[in-house]
Design an enzyme around this catalytic site. Structure first.
Site, PDB file in Angstrom:
ATOM      1  N   HIS A  49       0.760  -6.136  -2.733  1.00  0.00           N
ATOM      2  CA  HIS A  49       1.380  -6.033  -4.072  1.00  0.00           C
ATOM      3  C   HIS A  49       2.886  -6.155  -3.977  1.00  0.00           C
ATOM      4  O   HIS A  49       3.579  -5.146  -4.074  1.00  0.00           O
ATOM      5  CB  HIS A  49       1.015  -4.692  -4.701  1.00  0.00           C
ATOM      6  CG  HIS A  49       1.198  -4.646  -6.184  1.00  0.00           C
ATOM      7  ND1 HIS A  49       2.355  -4.226  -6.781  1.00  0.00           N
ATOM      8  CD2 HIS A  49       0.362  -4.975  -7.185  1.00  0.00           C
ATOM      9  CE1 HIS A  49       2.230  -4.266  -8.099  1.00  0.00           C
ATOM     10  NE2 HIS A  49       1.015  -4.708  -8.364  1.00  0.00           N
ATOM     11  N   ILE A  55       6.458  -4.820  -4.868  1.00  0.00           N
ATOM     12  CA  ILE A  55       6.718  -3.978  -6.043  1.00  0.00           C
ATOM     13  C   ILE A  55       5.718  -2.828  -6.025  1.00  0.00           C
ATOM     14  O   ILE A  55       4.520  -3.051  -5.812  1.00  0.00           O
ATOM     15  CB  ILE A  55       6.561  -4.784  -7.342  1.00  0.00           C
ATOM     16  CG1 ILE A  55       7.607  -5.900  -7.411  1.00  0.00           C
ATOM     17  CG2 ILE A  55       6.667  -3.882  -8.560  1.00  0.00           C
ATOM     18  CD1 ILE A  55       7.389  -6.868  -8.555  1.00  0.00           C
ATOM     19  N   GLY A  58       2.496   0.034 -10.890  1.00  0.00           N
ATOM     20  CA  GLY A  58       2.771   0.966 -11.985  1.00  0.00           C
ATOM     21  C   GLY A  58       1.818   2.145 -12.013  1.00  0.00           C
ATOM     22  O   GLY A  58       2.221   3.271 -12.315  1.00  0.00           O
ATOM     23  N   VAL A  59       0.558   1.915 -11.673  1.00  0.00           N
ATOM     24  CA  VAL A  59      -0.403   3.015 -11.695  1.00  0.00           C
ATOM     25  C   VAL A  59      -0.033   4.084 -10.663  1.00  0.00           C
ATOM     26  O   VAL A  59      -0.323   5.265 -10.868  1.00  0.00           O
ATOM     27  CB  VAL A  59      -1.851   2.532 -11.476  1.00  0.00           C
ATOM     28  CG1 VAL A  59      -2.303   1.661 -12.627  1.00  0.00           C
ATOM     29  CG2 VAL A  59      -2.012   1.809 -10.159  1.00  0.00           C
ATOM     30  N   GLU A  63       0.710   7.962 -11.176  1.00  0.00           N
ATOM     31  CA  GLU A  63       0.092   8.961 -10.304  1.00  0.00           C
ATOM     32  C   GLU A  63       1.133   9.897  -9.709  1.00  0.00           C
ATOM     33  O   GLU A  63       0.905  11.111  -9.620  1.00  0.00           O
ATOM     34  CB  GLU A  63      -0.713   8.282  -9.196  1.00  0.00           C
ATOM     35  CG  GLU A  63      -1.306   9.236  -8.171  1.00  0.00           C
ATOM     36  CD  GLU A  63      -2.366  10.189  -8.705  1.00  0.00           C
ATOM     37  OE1 GLU A  63      -2.562  11.252  -8.083  1.00  0.00           O
ATOM     38  OE2 GLU A  63      -3.009   9.879  -9.734  1.00  0.00           O
TER      39      GLU A  63
END
Length: 146
Positions: A49, A55, A58-59, A63
């Site tokens: 990723h 990067i 976002g999840v 978290e």
């Protein structure tokens, strides 16, 4: 009140590679908490990723905010996972991502307790890098016995 990694491990059941809080810098019981995650190029998620443009997903930022919020919930009620309870991520609302988080960034995390009713907790959270907001979200956690 601040917490080093050994103290954080008492409040979170997470372990490598899913531990996303490196230090807690401030905690005010029933009010708010601040901490951070040092984002290293060695994080396993950067492998895919993205290989040529790493990067932080976002999840995982969500978290990280949820983990920090869970610590505030535990501190507020004076309990820990060793007492047979856990704080689960129950939801996220109004999440907005402002800019990417990259290797070498220090992800500063902030969470404010909005409400707590019958084992459900609501927090207003934000994540920053170098003082710039990278993400905001409402986080919901649910306390359950294990």
């Amino acid at each position: 009140m601040s917490m080093n990694i050994e103290e954080i491990l008492e409040y979170l059941p997470h372990r490598y590679p899913f531990m996303l809080v490196d230090r807690v810098t401030e905690v005010e019981k029933s009010v708010s908490i601040k901490g951070y995650k040092n984002v290293s190029f060695n994080e396993p998620f950067f492998t895919g990723h993205f290989p040529d443009n790493p990067i932080m997903p976002g999840v995982l930022i969500i978290e990280a905010m949820a983990q920090l919020s869970g610590i505030l919930g535990f501190v507020t009620v004076g309990r820990k996972p060793s007492d047979g309870v856990i704080q689960y991520l129950a939801g996220s609302d109004k999440a907005r991502f402002k800019r990417p988080v990259r290797p070498g960034d220090r992800l500063e995390l902030e969470s404010e307790l909005v409400s707590a009713k019958r084992g459900l907790w609501k927090f207003n959270c934000r994540a920053l890098v170098d003082g710039d907001v990278v993400c905001v979200a409402e986080i919901l956690t649910a306390e359950r016995e294990v």
